[in-house]
Write an enzyme that holds these catalytic residues in place. Structure first.
Site, short mmCIF file in Angstrom:
data_model
loop_
_atom_site.label_atom_id
_atom_site.label_comp_id
_atom_site.label_asym_id
_atom_site.label_seq_id
_atom_site.Cartn_x
_atom_site.Cartn_y
_atom_site.Cartn_z
N CYS A 19 8.38 60.87 25.01
CA CYS A 19 8.72 62.30 24.86
C CYS A 19 7.49 63.08 25.29
CB CYS A 19 9.13 62.62 23.42
SG CYS A 19 10.42 61.53 22.77
N ALA A 20 7.29 63.23 26.58
CA ALA A 20 5.96 63.47 27.14
C ALA A 20 5.48 64.93 27.15
CB ALA A 20 5.91 62.92 28.56
N ALA A 21 6.36 65.89 27.44
CA ALA A 21 5.90 67.27 27.62
C ALA A 21 5.27 67.79 26.33
CB ALA A 21 7.08 68.14 28.05
N PRO A 22 4.26 68.67 26.43
CA PRO A 22 3.77 69.33 27.65
C PRO A 22 2.75 68.55 28.48
CG PRO A 22 2.66 70.23 25.73
CD PRO A 22 3.65 69.24 25.21
N GLY A 23 2.31 67.34 28.04
CA GLY A 23 1.58 66.49 28.96
C GLY A 23 0.13 66.16 28.64
N LYS A 69 -1.12 64.31 26.21
CA LYS A 69 -1.23 62.88 25.90
C LYS A 69 -1.00 62.05 27.17
CE LYS A 69 0.40 63.49 21.13
NZ LYS A 69 0.82 64.89 21.26
N ASP A 83 11.13 63.43 29.52
CA ASP A 83 11.36 64.55 28.62
C ASP A 83 12.71 65.18 28.94
OD1 ASP A 83 9.39 66.07 26.54
OD2 ASP A 83 10.91 67.43 27.32
N ARG A 118 9.81 72.39 30.18
CA ARG A 118 8.56 71.80 29.71
C ARG A 118 8.07 70.74 30.69
NH1 ARG A 118 8.73 69.90 23.69
NH2 ARG A 118 6.49 70.03 23.95
N CYS A 121 3.32 65.51 14.54
CA CYS A 121 2.46 66.58 14.00
C CYS A 121 3.14 67.13 12.75
CB CYS A 121 2.20 67.67 15.04
SG CYS A 121 3.68 68.37 15.78
#
Length: 483
Positions: A243-247, A249, A267, A272, A364
């Site tokens: 679940c990559a966005a916003p990028g 990581k 994503d 995003r 988070c």
């Protein structure tokens, strides 16, 4: 000059309107605050996010002031716009807009200031920060440090330090304790644990700095750097960022991999993903393969993922660890249950990749329902995986009995609230899975060879299509010759 000033004032008014819109949508649970900000298409995302976060953090105080002064009744302003304007007038940078907004707020400023002063006297405090609930206050009333990750795809920590020293910053070496992260303006240190992370005063702004615009540094909270740092995929490996966005990581993973190998990033949000593509381009990432796709619908048995050994899973969560949301002490249990079920589905799907060795799960969130409880449920359903103990020197651990995991918080780690778990597949289980995957692949390859051998276009190959059972229908050779 006058035209330029008018444009600036109009931009600030647009900022207030957009911030109010985001706050209203967040209250209606139309999305996570960060997602709503990124989806807003506002030109200055960072400025909007900062205003929304701080207005949200002080929302209980702002609501008391607005209600006590009867501001809505006297101005006809809508609630969320009033909150944004009152925050910037009394606690932020001061109103920078013009037009009717400024005229209205300046008219009522004496009453609003008097009410804020009365609240401080009543509660026997001197600072705005002290009016907040305990869980929304930052340690010692300070803002979190500004964390800067050096992008090793484009530069080195040493070169960035030298550049900043020439730019007037004072380098104080590597921090040795948490108190060393309390810094004066224009001073900075290297982080205690993460070797590519530099720490600055909270007031330091790099958005217009050359190093940021050139992609040499990434503005990323320390806790957010943990997932890629702990997964540590070697150069040349195949990795999935689920679940990559916003990028941020994703770019961190690419830097650890030295841009070698394959980094599959998924994503579901197209907007995003577009933002992420721009970020990765600026960071010099070239090993990525972006896909606008629901990770849960990705086929783990697809040949292109046959060599994937590492997965970073940072799924949608409540966002309750974000400082601007920490005044939300009570959570919607129905929503948390729904998020936890989704997170567990993502975990169970991620471990279906046949060559998977290690997986990092992070959120988070401060809620155990999205953290320890999800990991516990996963381990009960997947006996072939175990938790890997992480960073013994890290000051905050997962809730018992999952002390192998890490937690982060404003008070104990000087970061946003965060949770990280590293899962590893037992070597015996991995060997068994690989054997099964190889067997399946061998069967599939044999089927492919058999299908190719039975190509109806080949005149030497019997065609069994539509033939009666037990009989083979031979091709009509005369017809072939006529052709």
């Amino acid at each position: 000059m006058a035209l330029s000033r008018q444009r600036m004032l109009a931009a600030v008014m647009a900022l207030y309107v957009k911030a109010a819109e985001v706050l209203e949508k967040a209250e209606r649970k139309q999305g996570a605050l960060k997602t709503l900000v990124y989806d807003s298409k506002f030109k200055n995302i960072k400025q909007l996010f900062a205003l929304v976060c701080e207005t949200q953090r002080f929302s209980s105080v702002l609501l008391d002031i607005i209600e006590s002064t009867k501001l809505l009744k006297q101005t006809k302003l809508k609630l969320h716009l009033a909150q944004v304007l009152v925050y910037d007038l009394l606690m932020g940078q001061g109103l920078k807009c013009g037009g009717s907004f400024k005229t209205t707020m300046m008219k009522h400023r004496p009453r609003l200031q008097a009410e804020l002063a009365r609240m401080k006297v009543k509660r026997k405090v001197s600072r705005n920060e002290d009016l907040l609930p305990a869980e929304a206050q930052l340690p010692s009333g300070e803002q979190l440090p500004r964390y800067v990750r050096v992008n090793t795809l484009k530069t080195t920590v040493e070169d960035v330090v030298d550049y900043l020293k020439r730019d007037g910053y004072t380098y104080q070496g590597q921090a040795s304790r948490l108190d060393d992260l309390t810094l004066k303006e224009k001073s900075f240190v290297k982080d205690l644990l993460l070797p590519e992370l530099l720490v600055f005063s909270s007031k330091t702004d790099f958005h217009d700095h050359f190093l940021y615009k050139a992609g040499h540094i990434i503005l990323q909270d320390k806790a957010s750097c943990l997932p890629a740092y702990l997964l540590k995929p070697p150069s040349g490996s195949h990795v999935i960022d689920a679940c990559a966005a916003p990028g941020n990581k994703t770019s961190h993973l690419a830097a650890i991999m030295k841009n070698k190998g394959k980094l599959f990033a998924f994503d579901l949000d197209a907007k995003r993903l577009a933002t992420m593509s721009t970020l990765l381009l600026r960071a010099g990432v070239t090993c990525q393969q972006l896909a606008h796709q629901d990770f849960l619908k990705v086929n783990p048995d697809s040949p292109q993922y046959k060599d994937v050994e590492y997965v970073l899973l940072d799924p949608s969560c409540s966002g309750s660890g974000m400082v601007c949301l920490q005044d939300r002490s009570s959570a919607d249990q129905t929503r948390l249950a729904s998020l936890a079920a989704f997170q567990l589905r993502c975990l169970n799907h991620a471990v279906r990749f046949p060559r998977l060795k290690r997986l990092v799960y992070s959120t988070c969130s401060i809620h155990s329902q999205e953290n320890e409880e999800v990991i516990t449920a996963f381990l009960q359903q997947n006996s072939s995986f175990r938790l890997v103990p992480l960073l013994p020197q890290w000051p905050e651990r997962g809730l018992a009995p999952l002390s192998q995991c890490l937690r982060a918080s404003t008070s104990k780690t000087r970061t946003h609230g965060f949770f990280v778990a590293l899962l590893e597949k037992h070597s015996e289980a991995l060997s068994s899975t690989l054997q099964l995957a190889d067997q399946i692949r061998t069967v599939e390859e044999k089927k492919t060879v058999a299908l190719e051998a039975s190509d109806p276009e080949d005149p030497q190959t019997p065609n069994t299509e539509d033939a009666p059972s037990g009989k083979r229908k031979r091709p009509k050779r005369k017809k072939k010759k006529m052709e």
